[in-house]
Design an enzyme around this catalytic site. Sequence first.
Site, PDB file in Angstrom:
ATOM      1  N   HIS A  23       0.818  -1.206   0.000  1.00 45.03           N
ATOM      2  CA  HIS A  23       0.000   0.000   0.000  1.00 45.03           C
ATOM      3  C   HIS A  23       0.856   1.260   0.000  1.00 45.03           C
ATOM      4  O   HIS A  23       2.030   1.241   0.367  1.00 45.03           O
ATOM      5  CB  HIS A  23      -0.920   0.011   1.221  1.00 45.03           C
ATOM      6  CG  HIS A  23      -0.162   0.031   2.524  1.00 45.03           C
ATOM      7  ND1 HIS A  23       0.350   1.186   3.071  1.00 45.03           N
ATOM      8  CD2 HIS A  23       0.179  -0.969   3.372  1.00 45.03           C
ATOM      9  CE1 HIS A  23       0.972   0.909   4.201  1.00 45.03           C
ATOM     10  NE2 HIS A  23       0.889  -0.407   4.405  1.00 45.03           N
TER      11      HIS A  23
ATOM     12  N   GLU B  48      -2.284  -6.983   7.652  1.00 45.92           N
ATOM     13  CA  GLU B  48      -1.036  -6.749   8.378  1.00 45.92           C
ATOM     14  C   GLU B  48      -1.078  -7.384   9.765  1.00 45.92           C
ATOM     15  O   GLU B  48      -2.152  -7.643  10.328  1.00 45.92           O
ATOM     16  CB  GLU B  48      -0.783  -5.235   8.485  1.00 45.92           C
ATOM     17  CG  GLU B  48       0.520  -4.836   9.185  1.00 45.92           C
ATOM     18  CD  GLU B  48       1.768  -5.425   8.545  1.00 45.92           C
ATOM     19  OE1 GLU B  48       1.969  -6.659   8.663  1.00 45.92           O
ATOM     20  OE2 GLU B  48       2.546  -4.656   7.953  1.00 45.92           O
TER      21      GLU B  48
END
Length: 224
Positions: A13, A91
């Site tokens: 990202h 994550e």
Amino acid sequence: MPEGPTTLVLVRHGVTAHTTERRFSGGLTSSNPGLSEEGRAQVRSVGEWLAPVVDRIDTIVSSPVRRTRESADIIGELLGREVVEEPGFAEMEFGAWDGRTFDEVAELHGEDLEQWLGSLDVAPGGHGESFRAVEERVLAGLERVLEEHAGRTVVVVSHVTPIKTLVAHVVEAPLLAIYRMELLPASVTVLSFHPGEDHGPFATLRLFNAVPPDRALLGDPQRW
């Protein structure tokens, strides 16, 4: 099953305020920051770079965390591809450390931090995950993606820890190898999984940590 390889174009990202300030930023139980304007621009650059090979991209798979989903939506709009979520690629959860800098965690949770740095099996305080727990979750997600998109090219938008975990798995390195990898925001890493018979797919690392607009580093996407 298709005879060709399944290729994963892994995209980290773009940056958030936490990335810029070097703060721990976890998954769905975190403060879940969105992309900054800089992060959006980074991801658009990646999407534009992938455009020449869009005909080979089947779909976009995203971690459900806000910053990855926002990144995936930007790329999906640029490439005209659907975005689906895979929770296995979220994550690591950092628990009570989330949103704090390394120095702040060292001051407030020094003993816990030392234990975490010394073991892949230790989780941060609160609702944290160990590296081993993340590895199990990520590899389960990988199996689902390989099964659902066999023989196709898929863009996977994820995070530092899951991407480095996948790279270590593919090159058959110990999980400790994640400490020796650097992965930039909005970088591109490419893995291919070739069909196997007795021992599962044979996997290769084709590109690592490539960042637009450095075309020399990126290479030619037509060769993936």
